[in-house]
Design an enzyme around this catalytic site. Sequence first.
Site, PDB file in Angstrom:
ATOM      1  N   THR A  13      44.745   8.914  51.519  1.00 44.52           N
ATOM      2  CA  THR A  13      45.093  10.088  50.707  1.00 44.52           C
ATOM      3  C   THR A  13      43.902  10.984  50.385  1.00 44.52           C
ATOM      4  O   THR A  13      44.091  12.117  49.940  1.00 44.52           O
ATOM      5  CB  THR A  13      45.726   9.649  49.362  1.00 44.52           C
ATOM      6  OG1 THR A  13      44.862   8.719  48.695  1.00 44.52           O
ATOM      7  CG2 THR A  13      47.088   9.008  49.575  1.00 44.52           C
TER       8      THR A  13
ATOM      9  N   PHE B 267      42.189   8.698  41.514  1.00 44.40           N
ATOM     10  CA  PHE B 267      41.566   9.963  41.930  1.00 44.40           C
ATOM     11  C   PHE B 267      41.386  10.042  43.448  1.00 44.40           C
ATOM     12  O   PHE B 267      40.711  10.934  43.943  1.00 44.40           O
ATOM     13  CB  PHE B 267      40.207  10.114  41.242  1.00 44.40           C
ATOM     14  CG  PHE B 267      39.297   8.929  41.457  1.00 44.40           C
ATOM     15  CD1 PHE B 267      38.418   8.880  42.516  1.00 44.40           C
ATOM     16  CD2 PHE B 267      39.366   7.845  40.588  1.00 44.40           C
ATOM     17  CE1 PHE B 267      37.603   7.783  42.721  1.00 44.40           C
ATOM     18  CE2 PHE B 267      38.540   6.733  40.784  1.00 44.40           C
ATOM     19  CZ  PHE B 267      37.669   6.703  41.849  1.00 44.40           C
ATOM     20  N   TYR B 268      41.979   9.113  44.197  1.00 40.47           N
ATOM     21  CA  TYR B 268      41.914   9.183  45.662  1.00 40.47           C
ATOM     22  C   TYR B 268      42.962  10.182  46.154  1.00 40.47           C
ATOM     23  O   TYR B 268      44.028   9.810  46.619  1.00 40.47           O
ATOM     24  CB  TYR B 268      42.165   7.816  46.286  1.00 40.47           C
ATOM     25  CG  TYR B 268      41.019   6.842  46.193  1.00 40.47           C
ATOM     26  CD1 TYR B 268      39.763   7.246  45.770  1.00 40.47           C
ATOM     27  CD2 TYR B 268      41.184   5.508  46.537  1.00 40.47           C
ATOM     28  CE1 TYR B 268      38.710   6.349  45.684  1.00 40.47           C
ATOM     29  CE2 TYR B 268      40.135   4.605  46.465  1.00 40.47           C
ATOM     30  CZ  TYR B 268      38.902   5.029  46.030  1.00 40.47           C
ATOM     31  OH  TYR B 268      37.856   4.139  45.957  1.00 40.47           O
ATOM     32  N   GLY B 269      42.609  11.438  46.036  1.00 41.07           N
ATOM     33  CA  GLY B 269      43.533  12.498  46.381  1.00 41.07           C
ATOM     34  C   GLY B 269      43.854  13.341  45.162  1.00 41.07           C
ATOM     35  O   GLY B 269      43.421  13.036  44.050  1.00 41.07           O
TER      36      GLY B 269
END
Length: 335
Positions: free
Chosen positions: A20, A51-53
Site C-alpha cells: 500500500t 501510515f503505510y499508505g
Amino acid sequence: MPQVVGREVGSTGYGLMGLTWRPQPPSEETSFKAMKTALSKGANFWNGGEFYGPPTHNSLHLLNSYFTKYPEDADKVVLCIKGGLKPGEMALDGGEANVRRSIDECLRVLDGKKTLDIFECARVDPETPVEITVRTIAACIKEGKVKGIGLSECSANTIRRAAKVHEIAVVEVEFSLWATEVLDNGIAKACAENRIPMVAYSPLGRGFLTGQIKSPADLPEGDFRKYSPRFQPDVFDENLKLVKELEKLASKKGCTPGQIAIAWVKAQSGKNGMPVIIPIPGASAEERVLENMVDVELSEGDMAEIDRILKNATVIGGRYPEAHAHILNGDSKEL
C-alpha cells in the site's frame, strides 16, 4: 517455531508495507494472491502500518478487504501494526491520547474482521517517557483492544525500561547483511536478556540484496529509496560490491542472493546469545513470496565465507536520510 503473544508463528514472517505504500500499489487481486501464498507457506506473522499508505488506503484497509474475502484466515494470522504518529503527519506522539487514538483507529478500520494482536509505535517519541506509552498500550490490553506490545527502532535502554513496565511481545529493527548495527549497539543483547523476539524488517536491504537493482535508474519515480543515502549514484557501485559477492556464493549453492540474505538472518536466531529473530521480507508478487519462503541451509563454510564478505565490504551511507536519522534506535526522556 517462535512464539509470539502465545501463538506459534513461522520462522519467516511477511511485511505488508509495499502493498500500500508505494507510488503505484499493486492491485487488490495481486496483493491478495501474495498474502494468501505467504500464509500457505507458513508466514503467519504479518506486519503492517496505520501510515503505510494514505488514510483511505493503508495496511488496515487492505487487511479488512482480505479478511472479508477470506474470513477463515483471520485466526491463522498474528497481526502486528505500527502506529502512534500524529494523524496525517509523519510526526511522533507517544502520549496517552494519541496512542489510544491510533489503536482505536486501527480497530475501526479493521471493523472486527481481525484482532489487533500487537500494536507498536513506529518510532520512540523522545518527548514522551516510554513508560507512559507502554502503560497506555497495557491498559488497552486489559480492555481487550490489543493482545501484545511491540517496540520499533528503539535503543537498548528503551527496551530495558519498557520491559520493566510490561512484557514486550516483539522488538522490530532493521537487520540484514546490509544493516548489522544491532549486533554491536546492544539492541540484540537487550532483546535476548528479556527473551523478546526480534523482528527483522528489510532483511533484503530494501531489495538491494536481491541483485535485482543494478543501478539507481532501476528505481521507479517516487520510490522512497531514491532518497536513501545508500542508493545514491555516487555510492551505488561501491555498495553493489557486497551484492556481487553474494551472487557468487548463491551461484555455487544454486539459490538466489536474496535467499542467502534471509538465510543468514535466520541463522543468527537464538545463536551465540542472540534472541529469536523473525525476518519479515515484503513482496507484492507471488513469485517473490515463494522465493523468500525457500529455506536455504548455510554450512559453517558458507557462514565463514559470508563473514569474509562482510569484513571486506564497506557499506556507504546511512540507513535513512539525515532528516530521519535522529529517531533511529531512539530513546525517550526519563519518566
